[in-house]
Scaffold this motif. Structure first.
Motif, PDB file in Angstrom:
ATOM      1  N   GLN A 209      32.655  44.365 -20.959  1.00 46.97           N
ATOM      2  CA  GLN A 209      32.929  42.942 -21.150  1.00 46.97           C
ATOM      3  C   GLN A 209      33.287  42.267 -19.827  1.00 46.97           C
ATOM      4  OE1 GLN A 209      36.025  43.001 -24.101  1.00 46.97           O
ATOM      5  NE2 GLN A 209      34.599  43.173 -25.832  1.00 46.97           N
ATOM      6  N   GLY A 210      34.069  42.953 -19.012  1.00 45.35           N
ATOM      7  CA  GLY A 210      34.405  42.411 -17.697  1.00 45.35           C
ATOM      8  C   GLY A 210      33.172  42.251 -16.830  1.00 45.35           C
ATOM      9  N   LEU A 211      32.271  43.223 -16.927  1.00 43.95           N
ATOM     10  CA  LEU A 211      31.027  43.157 -16.160  1.00 43.95           C
ATOM     11  C   LEU A 211      30.175  41.975 -16.616  1.00 43.95           C
ATOM     12  CD1 LEU A 211      29.140  44.431 -14.069  1.00 43.95           C
ATOM     13  CD2 LEU A 211      28.337  45.997 -15.836  1.00 43.95           C
ATOM     14  N   GLN A 212      30.130  41.743 -17.919  1.00 43.44           N
ATOM     15  CA  GLN A 212      29.365  40.611 -18.428  1.00 43.44           C
ATOM     16  C   GLN A 212      29.954  39.285 -17.964  1.00 43.44           C
ATOM     17  OE1 GLN A 212      29.529  42.025 -22.614  1.00 43.44           O
ATOM     18  NE2 GLN A 212      27.301  41.758 -22.639  1.00 43.44           N
ATOM     19  N   GLN A 213      31.269  39.205 -17.881  1.00 45.53           N
ATOM     20  CA  GLN A 213      31.904  37.983 -17.392  1.00 45.53           C
ATOM     21  C   GLN A 213      31.599  37.762 -15.912  1.00 45.53           C
ATOM     22  OE1 GLN A 213      36.040  38.525 -18.334  1.00 45.53           O
ATOM     23  NE2 GLN A 213      35.752  38.221 -20.539  1.00 45.53           N
ATOM     24  N   GLN A 214      31.653  38.835 -15.126  1.00 49.62           N
ATOM     25  CA  GLN A 214      31.293  38.722 -13.709  1.00 49.62           C
ATOM     26  C   GLN A 214      29.848  38.262 -13.558  1.00 49.62           C
ATOM     27  OE1 GLN A 214      32.280  42.135 -11.190  1.00 49.62           O
ATOM     28  NE2 GLN A 214      33.784  42.785 -12.714  1.00 49.62           N
ATOM     29  N   LEU A 215      28.970  38.836 -14.374  1.00 55.57           N
ATOM     30  CA  LEU A 215      27.562  38.477 -14.315  1.00 55.57           C
ATOM     31  C   LEU A 215      27.364  37.002 -14.645  1.00 55.57           C
ATOM     32  CD1 LEU A 215      24.543  39.127 -14.100  1.00 55.57           C
ATOM     33  CD2 LEU A 215      24.617  39.880 -16.498  1.00 55.57           C
ATOM     34  N   ALA A 216      28.070  36.504 -15.654  1.00 54.40           N
ATOM     35  CA  ALA A 216      27.922  35.100 -16.040  1.00 54.40           C
ATOM     36  C   ALA A 216      28.295  34.174 -14.884  1.00 54.40           C
ATOM     37  CB  ALA A 216      28.784  34.804 -17.262  1.00 54.40           C
ATOM     38  N   ALA A 217      29.350  34.523 -14.137  1.00 54.20           N
ATOM     39  CA  ALA A 217      29.761  33.701 -13.002  1.00 54.20           C
ATOM     40  C   ALA A 217      28.711  33.724 -11.901  1.00 54.20           C
ATOM     41  CB  ALA A 217      31.104  34.194 -12.462  1.00 54.20           C
ATOM     42  N   VAL A 218      28.147  34.898 -11.627  1.00 58.76           N
ATOM     43  CA  VAL A 218      27.099  35.001 -10.604  1.00 58.76           C
ATOM     44  C   VAL A 218      25.850  34.254 -11.059  1.00 58.76           C
ATOM     45  CG1 VAL A 218      25.613  36.596  -9.346  1.00 58.76           C
ATOM     46  CG2 VAL A 218      27.998  37.183  -9.737  1.00 58.76           C
ATOM     47  N   GLN A 219      25.509  34.348 -12.332  1.00 57.34           N
ATOM     48  CA  GLN A 219      24.346  33.641 -12.844  1.00 57.34           C
ATOM     49  C   GLN A 219      24.470  32.139 -12.657  1.00 57.34           C
ATOM     50  OE1 GLN A 219      24.256  35.575 -16.843  1.00 57.34           O
ATOM     51  NE2 GLN A 219      22.056  35.723 -16.493  1.00 57.34           N
ATOM     52  N   GLN A 220      25.655  31.615 -12.909  1.00 58.21           N
ATOM     53  CA  GLN A 220      25.858  30.174 -12.756  1.00 58.21           C
ATOM     54  C   GLN A 220      25.606  29.744 -11.316  1.00 58.21           C
ATOM     55  OE1 GLN A 220      29.843  28.755 -13.322  1.00 58.21           O
ATOM     56  NE2 GLN A 220      29.216  26.643 -13.655  1.00 58.21           N
ATOM     57  N   ARG A 221      26.175  30.482 -10.355  1.00 55.58           N
ATOM     58  CA  ARG A 221      25.974  30.123  -8.950  1.00 55.58           C
ATOM     59  C   ARG A 221      24.521  30.342  -8.530  1.00 55.58           C
ATOM     60  NH1 ARG A 221      31.220  32.169  -8.734  1.00 55.58           N
ATOM     61  NH2 ARG A 221      30.589  34.276  -8.173  1.00 55.58           N
ATOM     62  N   ALA A 222      23.876  31.382  -9.065  1.00 53.71           N
ATOM     63  CA  ALA A 222      22.476  31.638  -8.720  1.00 53.71           C
ATOM     64  C   ALA A 222      21.572  30.524  -9.246  1.00 53.71           C
ATOM     65  CB  ALA A 222      22.037  32.986  -9.279  1.00 53.71           C
ATOM     66  N   ARG A 223      21.858  30.048 -10.470  1.00 51.50           N
ATOM     67  CA  ARG A 223      21.053  28.947 -11.005  1.00 51.50           C
ATOM     68  C   ARG A 223      21.202  27.700 -10.139  1.00 51.50           C
ATOM     69  NH1 ARG A 223      22.482  31.154 -16.203  1.00 51.50           N
ATOM     70  NH2 ARG A 223      24.418  29.950 -16.186  1.00 51.50           N
ATOM     71  N   GLN A 224      22.433  27.433  -9.686  1.00 54.29           N
ATOM     72  CA  GLN A 224      22.633  26.290  -8.809  1.00 54.29           C
ATOM     73  C   GLN A 224      21.907  26.494  -7.477  1.00 54.29           C
ATOM     74  OE1 GLN A 224      24.794  23.450 -10.059  1.00 54.29           O
ATOM     75  NE2 GLN A 224      23.864  24.684 -11.652  1.00 54.29           N
ATOM     76  N   GLY A 225      21.952  27.722  -6.964  1.00 54.97           N
ATOM     77  CA  GLY A 225      21.256  28.017  -5.716  1.00 54.97           C
ATOM     78  C   GLY A 225      19.755  27.876  -5.851  1.00 54.97           C
ATOM     79  N   ALA A 226      19.205  28.323  -6.978  1.00 57.06           N
ATOM     80  CA  ALA A 226      17.772  28.174  -7.211  1.00 57.06           C
ATOM     81  C   ALA A 226      17.392  26.708  -7.322  1.00 57.06           C
ATOM     82  CB  ALA A 226      17.367  28.927  -8.478  1.00 57.06           C
ATOM     83  N   LEU A 227      18.272  25.908  -7.917  1.00 59.13           N
ATOM     84  CA  LEU A 227      18.014  24.475  -8.029  1.00 59.13           C
ATOM     85  C   LEU A 227      17.995  23.822  -6.652  1.00 59.13           C
ATOM     86  CD1 LEU A 227      17.637  22.010  -9.834  1.00 59.13           C
ATOM     87  CD2 LEU A 227      20.114  21.851 -10.027  1.00 59.13           C
ATOM     88  N   LEU A 228      18.921  24.231  -5.772  1.00 58.26           N
ATOM     89  CA  LEU A 228      18.931  23.701  -4.408  1.00 58.26           C
ATOM     90  C   LEU A 228      17.652  24.045  -3.664  1.00 58.26           C
ATOM     91  CD1 LEU A 228      22.514  24.230  -2.928  1.00 58.26           C
ATOM     92  CD2 LEU A 228      21.337  22.081  -3.363  1.00 58.26           C
TER      93      LEU A 228
END
Length: 473
Positions: A209-228
């Motif tokens: 569960q902790g790993l999934q939470q970490q992944l969700a945070a990285v995914q959010q920043r990655a999506r923003q980075g891909a948008l940039l």
């Protein structure tokens, strides 16, 4: 390709054209004889030396700075020689040709070529060697190209963070947590007498569960980075004379498209990339949608529909001054019906009412019910509200700690990892989980993660990535 990985390589490392300074770069093993031939003396490591570049006939091609970076302390991890000369294209071509010729010439003492096999580098080959020699990972290598290609200041800063390893460190943290969880599961498989009690005592479910939470945070920043990096394609569509070209000009802050009261003036696609808070938006103005007997206009309308089908977001532009006309309402309804048939459900459609300055009784620019916007492309009223709405449509959320530049493939890999972790969580929730399947899901999750930084063997993907680089990179 594999047989050429250890060939010494050379290239002009600066952009084509004239400039004050141009660089020729050589990378390989054992460059000392070539350095002696080109510079007339050995060079001290990482120290710029001003000298003439020998032409091989007792003269000088140019005078400039020479720098030598012995392996492994160089960009590629090999010996690297950089010759900084005057930035004329002829001078640099002569200097590159001299490097190739001097490498093939025999040394006086040994009779062997100074640097056998020296050849012109392929696009991106210097960066590829840095990756293969462990100087950078694949995400950092891609960040080099992204930094060069950045179209906005925000994209450049984010690419610089990725090049500095910010994204890679996030991936490394995820990998460490995933490897630890895999270790627990694999140990249980190796020692079945421990069975599920071992996983419960180690809180495997909590770790997952902790790993999934970490992944969700990285995914959010990655999506923003891909948008940039990628931006989104925004298509402006609507009936003739709704003000589509005026809106494009207002968003771009320049007179890009011809504006006329004559219906059908815009007969082809006009595109412009703008930036809002550093996010690139590729805005496309299209021909007015209507029935037409004009052959040229028909072609423009068909092109408009093709652009609409490829849109990431659509601005459906209406004319407030004709909002009460039955014929206009019917034509808008017909367009809306076709839009529903052509656009995927995931593509957002923003209803925008233009000419608020000329419409009698129009409300102030802003919300116009059902999420629509009122504005005036002529006066600029409501344009800022539209810009903010476009950012919302794009999914942009400025993160206080900044974002790293990411690519669509990074986002996809993280999504695949998330899917495998979800499968693993479902297995772990069972009273008697199938540990072999659980171990396989975690292995697949790590495989998806490893694809981001390049800790895998995929020659085809590497070829695609590095082939898009500059020759001297």
């Amino acid at each position: 390709m594999l047989g050429q990985l250890h060939d010494p390589i050379a290239a002009i490392a600066t952009a084509p054209g004239r400039g004050a300074v141009g660089i020729v770069r050589v990378s390989g093993t054992g460059l000392a004889p070539l350095v002696q031939a080109l510079c007339g003396r050995p060079l001290r490591a990482r120290e710029a030396t001003y000298l003439p570049f020998a032409d091989g006939q007792g003269g000088a091609l140019d005078h400039g700075l020479a720098l030598f970076f012995p392996a492994p302390h160089s960009f590629t991890g090999e010996d690297v020689l950089e010759l900084q000369a005057h930035g004329g294209p002829v001078v640099l071509e002569l200097l590159l040709a001299r490097c190739l010729a001097a490498a093939a010439e025999p040394e006086a003492t040994t009779g062997r070529a100074r640097l056998p096999g020296l050849r012109v580098a392929r696009p991106g080959e210097f960066s590829e060697r840095a990756f293969r020699n462990g100087k950078i990972d694949l995400a950092q290598a891609e960040a080099i190209a992204d930094l060069i290609d950045a179209s906005t200041e925000a994209a450049a800063r984010s690419a610089s963070r990725s090049l500095g390893g910010a994204f890679s460190r996030e991936i490394g943290t995820l990998r460490e947590a995933l490897i630890h969880l895999r270790m627990l599961v694999e140990a249980t498989l190796d020692f079945p007498e421990e069975d599920i009690d071992f996983l419960q005592q180690a809180d495997a479910k909590g770790q997952l569960q902790g790993l999934q939470q970490q992944l969700a945070a990285v995914q959010q920043r990655a999506r923003q980075g891909a948008l940039l990096r990628e931006g989104i394609k925004v298509v402006i569509a609507g009936q003739p004379n709704a003000g589509k070209s005026s809106l494009l000009n207002a968003l771009a802050g320049a007179e890009l498209a011809i504006v006329s009261s004559v219906a059908g003036t815009t007969r082809d696609v006009v595109a412009q990339t703008i930036q809002i808070q550093g996010v690139p938006l590729h805005v496309v103005d299209t021909a007015g949608l209507r029935e037409s007997s004009d052959e040229v206009e028909q072609i423009g309308i068909e092109r408009a529909w093709r652009q609409i089908e490829q849109a990431d977001a659509l601005l459906f532009l209406h004319d407030l001054t004709r909002a009460q006309q039955a014929q206009y309402i019917a034509a808008d309804a017909a367009i809306r019906e076709r839009l529903l048939a052509h656009l995927p459900a995931t593509v957002p459609v923003l209803e925008v009412w233009n000419k608020a300055d000329a419409a009698p009784g129009a409300t102030e620019a802003g919300e116009a019910g059902t999420g629509a916007l009122q504005l005036s492309a002529r006066t600029g009223l409501g344009i800022e509200a539209l810009r903010q709405r476009l950012l919302e449509i794009a999914g942009w959320q400025a993160l206080p700690e900044g974002v790293f530049l990411a690519r669509a493939r990074h986002v996809q890999a993280l999504q695949q990892m998330g899917e495998h972790l979800s499968q693993a969580a479902a297995l772990l929730a069972q009273s008697a989980p199938a540990l072999d399947l659980l171990a396989e899901e975690l292995r697949l999750a790590q495989g998806a993660l490893n694809a981001i930084t390049g800790e895998f063997d995929a020659e085809a993907l590497l070829g695609v990535i590095f082939s898009r680089f500059c020759i001297g990179k």
